[in-house]
Design a protein around this motif. Structure first.
Motif, PDB file in Angstrom:
ATOM      1  N   LYS A   1      32.134  37.424  49.145  1.00  0.00           N
ATOM      2  CA  LYS A   1      32.272  38.413  50.206  1.00  0.00           C
ATOM      3  C   LYS A   1      32.435  37.716  51.551  1.00  0.00           C
ATOM      4  O   LYS A   1      32.136  36.535  51.696  1.00  0.00           O
ATOM      5  CB  LYS A   1      31.039  39.325  50.239  1.00  0.00           C
ATOM      6  N   ASN A   2      32.875  38.460  52.538  1.00  0.00           N
ATOM      7  CA  ASN A   2      32.935  37.925  53.901  1.00  0.00           C
ATOM      8  C   ASN A   2      31.536  37.506  54.349  1.00  0.00           C
ATOM      9  O   ASN A   2      30.548  38.211  54.100  1.00  0.00           O
ATOM     10  CB  ASN A   2      33.492  38.970  54.870  1.00  0.00           C
TER      11      ASN A   2
ATOM     12  N   SER B   1      40.581  30.138  49.202  1.00  0.00           N
ATOM     13  CA  SER B   1      39.395  30.902  49.579  1.00  0.00           C
ATOM     14  C   SER B   1      39.806  32.339  49.879  1.00  0.00           C
ATOM     15  O   SER B   1      40.689  32.576  50.707  1.00  0.00           O
ATOM     16  CB  SER B   1      38.730  30.273  50.804  1.00  0.00           C
ATOM     17  N   THR B   2      39.162  33.294  49.200  1.00  0.00           N
ATOM     18  CA  THR B   2      39.548  34.686  49.413  1.00  0.00           C
ATOM     19  C   THR B   2      38.449  35.633  48.960  1.00  0.00           C
ATOM     20  O   THR B   2      37.603  35.272  48.135  1.00  0.00           O
ATOM     21  CB  THR B   2      40.851  35.012  48.647  1.00  0.00           C
TER      22      THR B   2
ATOM     23  N   ILE C   1      32.288  30.871  42.833  1.00  0.00           N
ATOM     24  CA  ILE C   1      31.871  32.094  43.523  1.00  0.00           C
ATOM     25  C   ILE C   1      30.634  31.794  44.357  1.00  0.00           C
ATOM     26  O   ILE C   1      29.644  31.253  43.854  1.00  0.00           O
ATOM     27  CB  ILE C   1      31.582  33.236  42.537  1.00  0.00           C
ATOM     28  N   MET C   2      30.714  32.132  45.649  1.00  0.00           N
ATOM     29  CA  MET C   2      29.605  31.902  46.570  1.00  0.00           C
ATOM     30  C   MET C   2      28.871  33.203  46.828  1.00  0.00           C
ATOM     31  O   MET C   2      29.484  34.265  46.987  1.00  0.00           O
ATOM     32  CB  MET C   2      30.117  31.312  47.880  1.00  0.00           C
ATOM     33  N   ASP C   3      27.550  33.090  46.889  1.00  0.00           N
ATOM     34  CA  ASP C   3      26.711  34.259  47.173  1.00  0.00           C
ATOM     35  C   ASP C   3      25.471  33.784  47.922  1.00  0.00           C
ATOM     36  O   ASP C   3      24.752  32.906  47.443  1.00  0.00           O
ATOM     37  CB  ASP C   3      26.314  34.961  45.869  1.00  0.00           C
TER      38      ASP C   3
ATOM     39  N   GLU D   1      38.451  39.570  38.304  1.00  0.00           N
ATOM     40  CA  GLU D   1      37.968  40.610  39.212  1.00  0.00           C
ATOM     41  C   GLU D   1      36.627  41.164  38.749  1.00  0.00           C
ATOM     42  O   GLU D   1      35.709  41.342  39.543  1.00  0.00           O
ATOM     43  CB  GLU D   1      39.001  41.735  39.305  1.00  0.00           C
ATOM     44  N   SER D   2      36.484  41.392  37.447  1.00  0.00           N
ATOM     45  CA  SER D   2      35.220  41.911  36.918  1.00  0.00           C
ATOM     46  C   SER D   2      34.098  40.900  37.083  1.00  0.00           C
ATOM     47  O   SER D   2      32.964  41.246  37.413  1.00  0.00           O
ATOM     48  CB  SER D   2      35.379  42.279  35.445  1.00  0.00           C
ATOM     49  N   LEU D   3      34.423  39.617  36.845  1.00  0.00           N
ATOM     50  CA  LEU D   3      33.427  38.557  37.021  1.00  0.00           C
ATOM     51  C   LEU D   3      32.937  38.506  38.452  1.00  0.00           C
ATOM     52  O   LEU D   3      31.732  38.418  38.715  1.00  0.00           O
ATOM     53  CB  LEU D   3      34.038  37.212  36.625  1.00  0.00           C
ATOM     54  N   PHE D   4      33.876  38.555  39.406  1.00  0.00           N
ATOM     55  CA  PHE D   4      33.538  38.518  40.822  1.00  0.00           C
ATOM     56  C   PHE D   4      32.623  39.677  41.187  1.00  0.00           C
ATOM     57  O   PHE D   4      31.584  39.504  41.825  1.00  0.00           O
ATOM     58  CB  PHE D   4      34.827  38.561  41.641  1.00  0.00           C
ATOM     59  N   GLU D   5      32.968  40.881  40.752  1.00  0.00           N
ATOM     60  CA  GLU D   5      32.175  42.060  41.075  1.00  0.00           C
ATOM     61  C   GLU D   5      30.797  41.991  40.440  1.00  0.00           C
ATOM     62  O   GLU D   5      29.797  42.385  41.030  1.00  0.00           O
ATOM     63  CB  GLU D   5      32.910  43.319  40.617  1.00  0.00           C
ATOM     64  N   GLU D   6      30.735  41.448  39.222  1.00  0.00           N
ATOM     65  CA  GLU D   6      29.457  41.346  38.525  1.00  0.00           C
ATOM     66  C   GLU D   6      28.505  40.397  39.241  1.00  0.00           C
ATOM     67  O   GLU D   6      27.322  40.695  39.438  1.00  0.00           O
ATOM     68  CB  GLU D   6      29.695  40.856  37.100  1.00  0.00           C
TER      69      GLU D   6
END
Length: 233
Positions: A36-37, A183-184, A199-201, A219-224
């Protein structure tokens, strides 16, 4: 090779942006740096370029600490920033000014990118729209032909046809010896290019693996992951 060891960075005592980042990035891969931003993606790219100095840890390119910004390292990397700044020159003057800095600069790539993006080389860059400026910078990055290419939100400001052209050009001109980081937070724009996922969190690495090892869509992985704070990798 890019190697980040215990990379930690804060803009202030109350704002730790990156916390103990450990990464090894190898040639021959297009890495998707997702999150995310505000999760520290842009900060990480700037640390890799030596534009920021870490509070702790180090980032090394081919075993050299990039924070000292030696010329021989800077000639091997190119960063496309989300909000680029340009000198007040015409497009052709911009390329003429900066091309000599990069030993691997490729004029054929430059010509092809300008043709596909329909860039008018006589225009003053500061008079161009944000999308047109982004096309100029992407063209410069691909033509620079550096071993490391870093793109920070490269599709922001591009219309749908231009996003498609960007994907086509990147797929056409990236070489196996290069390391590419995209990066997006807009996964759909770039998922066809990415072969490895980071993936950064909350300033940490929440996921780091090849796309082949993902058990679900990107996309599903990112959202999860970004909605699952307990995830451990």
């Amino acid at each position: 090779m890019i190697e980040c060891n215990e990379l930690t960075f804060s803009y202030s005592q109350k704002q730790k942006v990156l916390d103990n980042i450990n990464l090894i990035l190898q040639p021959g891969h297009i890495y998707g740096l997702l999150g995310k931003n505000g999760e520290g993606k842009s900060t990480l790219l700037k640390l890799i370029c030596g534009l920021l100095i870490p509070d702790r840890g180090a980032c090394r390119l081919w075993n050299q600490d990039v924070k000292y910004r030696p010329v021989e390292l800077l000639q091997k990397l190119f960063l496309v920033q989300e909000k680029p700044e340009f000198p007040d020159v015409r497009v052709n003057e911009y390329f003429t000014m900066y091309a000599p800095f990069y030993p691997s600069f490729n004029n054929e790539i430059l010509k092809t990118c300008m043709e596909y993006f329909e860039i008018d080389h006589t225009k003053r860059i500061k008079k161009l729209s944000h999308g047109q400026q982004k096309k100029v910078l992407i063209t410069m990055a691909l033509a620079a032909n550096t071993p490391i290419l870093l793109f920070d939100e490269p599709t922001n400001g591009l219309d749908i046809p231009s996003k498609k052209i960007f994907r086509q050009l990147l797929a056409s001109f990236v070489r196996e010896e290069q390391i590419v980081i995209l990066s997006t937070h807009q996964v759909r724009d770039l998922d066809s290019l990415i072969d490895s996922v980071i993936i950064m969190d909350k300033g940490k690495i929440a996921y780091n693996d090849s796309l082949d090892n993902c058990s679900t869509s990107l996309e599903s992985l990112f959202e999860e992951i970004i909605v699952t704070p307990q995830l451990k990798v």
